[in-house]
Enzyme design. Structure first.
Site, PDB file in Angstrom:
ATOM      1  N   GLN A  20       0.387   1.726   3.702  1.00 39.99           N
ATOM      2  CA  GLN A  20      -0.700   1.249   2.840  1.00 39.99           C
ATOM      3  C   GLN A  20      -0.925  -0.253   2.823  1.00 39.99           C
ATOM      4  O   GLN A  20      -2.058  -0.695   2.886  1.00 39.99           O
ATOM      5  CB  GLN A  20      -0.461   1.619   1.451  1.00 39.99           C
ATOM      6  CG  GLN A  20      -0.315   3.152   1.235  1.00 39.99           C
ATOM      7  CD  GLN A  20      -1.599   4.173   1.585  1.00 39.99           C
ATOM      8  OE1 GLN A  20      -2.339   3.263   1.541  1.00 39.99           O
ATOM      9  NE2 GLN A  20      -1.706   5.153   1.926  1.00 39.99           N
ATOM     10  N   SER A  40      11.829   7.278   7.323  1.00 44.12           N
ATOM     11  CA  SER A  40      10.595   8.006   6.958  1.00 44.12           C
ATOM     12  C   SER A  40      10.928   9.472   7.739  1.00 44.12           C
ATOM     13  O   SER A  40      10.062   9.937   8.249  1.00 44.12           O
ATOM     14  CB  SER A  40       9.611   7.347   8.191  1.00 44.12           C
ATOM     15  OG  SER A  40       8.204   8.040   7.566  1.00 44.12           O
ATOM     16  N   ASN A  43      12.320  14.380   3.579  1.00 38.47           N
ATOM     17  CA  ASN A  43      13.690  14.632   2.910  1.00 38.47           C
ATOM     18  C   ASN A  43      13.527  16.090   2.172  1.00 38.47           C
ATOM     19  O   ASN A  43      14.614  16.940   2.212  1.00 38.47           O
ATOM     20  CB  ASN A  43      13.941  13.600   1.703  1.00 38.47           C
ATOM     21  CG  ASN A  43      15.085  13.940   0.839  1.00 38.47           C
ATOM     22  OD1 ASN A  43      15.077  14.526   0.106  1.00 38.47           O
ATOM     23  ND2 ASN A  43      15.960  12.929   0.998  1.00 38.47           N
ATOM     24  N   CYS A  44      12.412  16.530   1.699  1.00 37.53           N
ATOM     25  CA  CYS A  44      12.178  17.825   1.212  1.00 37.53           C
ATOM     26  C   CYS A  44      12.515  18.793   2.252  1.00 37.53           C
ATOM     27  O   CYS A  44      12.460  20.124   1.754  1.00 37.53           O
ATOM     28  CB  CYS A  44      10.787  18.012   0.767  1.00 37.53           C
ATOM     29  SG  CYS A  44      10.751  16.695  -0.980  1.00 37.53           S
ATOM     30  N   LYS A  72       1.429   0.122  13.870  1.00 36.60           N
ATOM     31  CA  LYS A  72       1.080  -0.613  12.720  1.00 36.60           C
ATOM     32  C   LYS A  72       1.542  -2.050  12.707  1.00 36.60           C
ATOM     33  O   LYS A  72       1.026  -2.680  11.614  1.00 36.60           O
ATOM     34  CB  LYS A  72       1.579   0.039  11.512  1.00 36.60           C
ATOM     35  CG  LYS A  72       1.133   1.704  11.590  1.00 36.60           C
ATOM     36  CD  LYS A  72       1.975   2.195  10.244  1.00 36.60           C
ATOM     37  CE  LYS A  72       1.594   3.838  10.257  1.00 36.60           C
ATOM     38  NZ  LYS A  72       2.076   4.712   9.345  1.00 36.60           N
ATOM     39  N   THR A 273       8.485  -5.401 -11.124  1.00 40.49           N
ATOM     40  CA  THR A 273       9.780  -5.409 -12.146  1.00 40.49           C
ATOM     41  C   THR A 273       9.510  -6.684 -12.828  1.00 40.49           C
ATOM     42  O   THR A 273       8.504  -7.037 -13.245  1.00 40.49           O
ATOM     43  CB  THR A 273      10.900  -5.726 -11.278  1.00 40.49           C
ATOM     44  OG1 THR A 273      10.896  -6.881 -10.626  1.00 40.49           O
ATOM     45  CG2 THR A 273      11.127  -4.617 -10.230  1.00 40.49           C
ATOM     46  N   PRO A 276       7.739 -10.807 -11.329  1.00 40.98           N
ATOM     47  CA  PRO A 276       6.360 -10.355 -10.648  1.00 40.98           C
ATOM     48  C   PRO A 276       6.296 -10.411  -9.317  1.00 40.98           C
ATOM     49  O   PRO A 276       5.319  -9.767  -8.751  1.00 40.98           O
ATOM     50  CB  PRO A 276       5.547 -11.454 -11.363  1.00 40.98           C
ATOM     51  CG  PRO A 276       6.138 -12.579 -11.710  1.00 40.98           C
ATOM     52  CD  PRO A 276       7.464 -12.219 -12.191  1.00 40.98           C
ATOM     53  N   ALA A 280       9.013  -2.514  -7.498  1.00 41.39           N
ATOM     54  CA  ALA A 280      10.002  -1.204  -6.923  1.00 41.39           C
ATOM     55  C   ALA A 280       9.074  -0.045  -7.240  1.00 41.39           C
ATOM     56  O   ALA A 280       8.325   0.115  -8.160  1.00 41.39           O
ATOM     57  CB  ALA A 280      11.019  -1.171  -8.057  1.00 41.39           C
ATOM     58  N   TYR A 426     -13.654  33.876  -7.232  1.00 39.94           N
ATOM     59  CA  TYR A 426     -13.043  35.099  -7.414  1.00 39.94           C
ATOM     60  C   TYR A 426     -13.399  36.245  -6.314  1.00 39.94           C
ATOM     61  O   TYR A 426     -14.763  36.252  -5.989  1.00 39.94           O
ATOM     62  CB  TYR A 426     -13.659  35.730  -8.622  1.00 39.94           C
ATOM     63  CG  TYR A 426     -13.378  37.329  -8.924  1.00 39.94           C
ATOM     64  CD1 TYR A 426     -12.147  38.011  -8.670  1.00 39.94           C
ATOM     65  CD2 TYR A 426     -14.458  37.957  -8.938  1.00 39.94           C
ATOM     66  CE1 TYR A 426     -11.882  39.275  -8.766  1.00 39.94           C
ATOM     67  CE2 TYR A 426     -14.161  39.609  -9.059  1.00 39.94           C
ATOM     68  CZ  TYR A 426     -13.194  40.025  -8.719  1.00 39.94           C
ATOM     69  OH  TYR A 426     -13.051  41.560  -8.943  1.00 39.94           O
TER      70      TYR A 426
END
Length: 451
Positions: A20, A40, A43-44, A72, A273, A276, A280, A426
């Site tokens: 990002q 990257s 994990n799920c 990138k 945090t 400044p 995190a 519907y």
């Protein structure tokens, strides 16, 4: 002036933030440090590889250091562990585990995305057991290899939450005999008792041996024999611990960054945090509850990705505040889909929040259309103004779309009575003229005082 931004952690939060930031700033120097060998990854998706649903391990890799560099212009250094943060000097001490050397790197801004670590309970004899946790890509590969090499045929899962239930299904799909232990009175303890009982009935019907109100007291026989707190004894080939996670806050604490009351790194609405220049995101931080505005720590993927975007926006001077988290979650449990957001009966009671409840039993679509299945929706709300506090849904089909509607309704500030007015799409294969969501609104209308 060109910024130098260092990112500690290269999985969901760190990788998303870096991507990002590059979109928002095409000149910044971005370096990502990941202590493990894989960045990257999904994990799920780990349980579904172990269950054979995902066939190839590389399908879970979202990006590589090479792709980040080529596409990138972001440098990723794997097997690089951060030993110390020197905030006054704005530099970090890095241990390169590949070259076995230590060096320094300066920064303008630093992003912490260290994630969380599986909780390992104290159990007599655990050190001698074949015991695993599932958190990293390497964990997944290790478990898969051990099952194959040792011809494991049975497993004891400790913990009946999301990971425990997903692994129960996937180990069964793999042909293993599964024992599941939960120390609470029902599985999925973050949900209400009656909903947990519905889930437990499903997994028992699928052949999982379930023990609630039960823990392991002692492990013997090289980890194969487990003596339980209910005086039963079970014998399995290996043990999977799925009792929860704790935030990785060691670096933050070492750096004297403020830790919140939930145990996560404290951040403001822009992910800064107490320093400044140090941000995190992810499973290690404490954020706020969208409903109660109280501190909250939620280790979920959607939350992490949103926090990463918020941090990138703020660093590029395009501030957008994070408004809080509902904890919207969903889980496949054999033939059921289980979903929840917000607060349970226990959570609301513990916080002293008065509430009313509507439970609606229906079908996910027209009862006369083939494939009609039971759907249970339970909503907790304020009797005074209809504010929705929590939602739990269980069914075989149509669970996700109802939960997404309710999550959107809460974010939009709709009350429980406003659910009457949601115009759903519907047709008999999809819903009913008055959708279950609408019915919650109609049932709640006589209860809410200030409509």
């Amino acid at each position: 002036m060109k910024k130098k931004v260092l990112v500690i952690g290269g999985v969901a939060g760190g990788a998303t933030f870096a991507s990002q930031l590059r979109i928002l700033d095409d000149e910044a120097e971005i370096i990502v440090f990941e202590k493990d060998g894989t960045m990257s990854f999904a994990n799920c998706g780990l349980p579904y590889y172990l269950g054979g649903v995902v066939k190839k391990e590389e399908q879970l890799i979202a990006a590589t250091p090479e792709s980040f560099s080529q596409n990138k212009n972001i440098e990723v250094r794997v097997r690089h562990e951060i030993i110390k943060i020197d905030r006054p000097a704005k530099k970090i001490i890095v241990q390169d585990h590949i070259k076995n050397l230590r060096y320094e790197e300066t920064y303008d801004q630093l992003i912490l995305s260290p994630g969380a670590t599986p909780v390992v309970p104290e159990i007599e004899g655990l050190a001698h057991a074949r015991c695993y946790t599932l958190r990293t890509f390497e964990d997944m590969l290790r478990i898969d290899q051990q099952i194959k090499e040792n011809n494991f045929s049975s497993v004891c899962i400790v913990g009946g939450g999301f990971i425990g239930l997903e692994m129960a299904e996937n180990f069964k799909a793999r042909g293993l005999e599964v024992f599941l232990l939960e120390r609470s009175s029902h599985v999925m303890k973050i949900m209400d008792n009656d909903m947990g009982e519905m889930i437990e009935k499903e997994i028992v019907n699928q052949g999982v041996h379930v023990y609630t109100d039960t823990t392991i007291k002692q492990i013997e026989n090289n980890g194969r024999t487990m003596h339980l707190s209910n005086r039963a004894t079970i014998h399995t080939d290996f043990l999977l611990l799925a009792v929860g996670v704790k935030p990785n806050t060691a670096l933050a604490e070492q750096s004297n960054l403020e830790i919140g009351i939930t145990g996560g790194i404290k951040v403001n609405s822009f992910m800064q945090t107490s320093d400044p220049d140090v941000y995190a995101v992810g499973d290690a931080i404490e954020t706020i509850d969208f409903i109660t505005h109280a501190p909250k720590r939620v280790p979920l993927a959607w939350v992490t990705h949103r926090e990463a975007y918020i941090a990138a926006r703020h660093i590029t001077e395009q501030p957008l505040p994070f408004k809080g988290v509902l904890g919207t979650s969903i889980c496949k449990v054999f033939d059921l889909t289980v979903s929840m957001l917000g607060h349970s009966e226990q959570s609301l009671t513990e916080q002293g929040i008065p509430f009313k409840t509507i439970t609606h039993y229906s079908r996910q679509h027209a009862g006369y259309y083939p494939g009609s299945e039971k759907l249970t929706i339970k909503v907790h709300f304020s009797e005074e103004d209809g504010k929705i506090y929590g939602v739990q849904i269980i069914g075989k089909d149509g669970v996700d779309k109802r939960m997404d509607i309710l999550s959107t309704a809460i974010k939009a500030g709709l009350s429980v009575t406003d659910l009457q007015e949601i115009e759903v799409a519907y047709a008999p294969p999809f819903s009913a003229p008055k959708d279950p969501i609408n019915m919650i609104g109609y049932k709640a209308y006589p209860i809410v005082k200030n409509k």
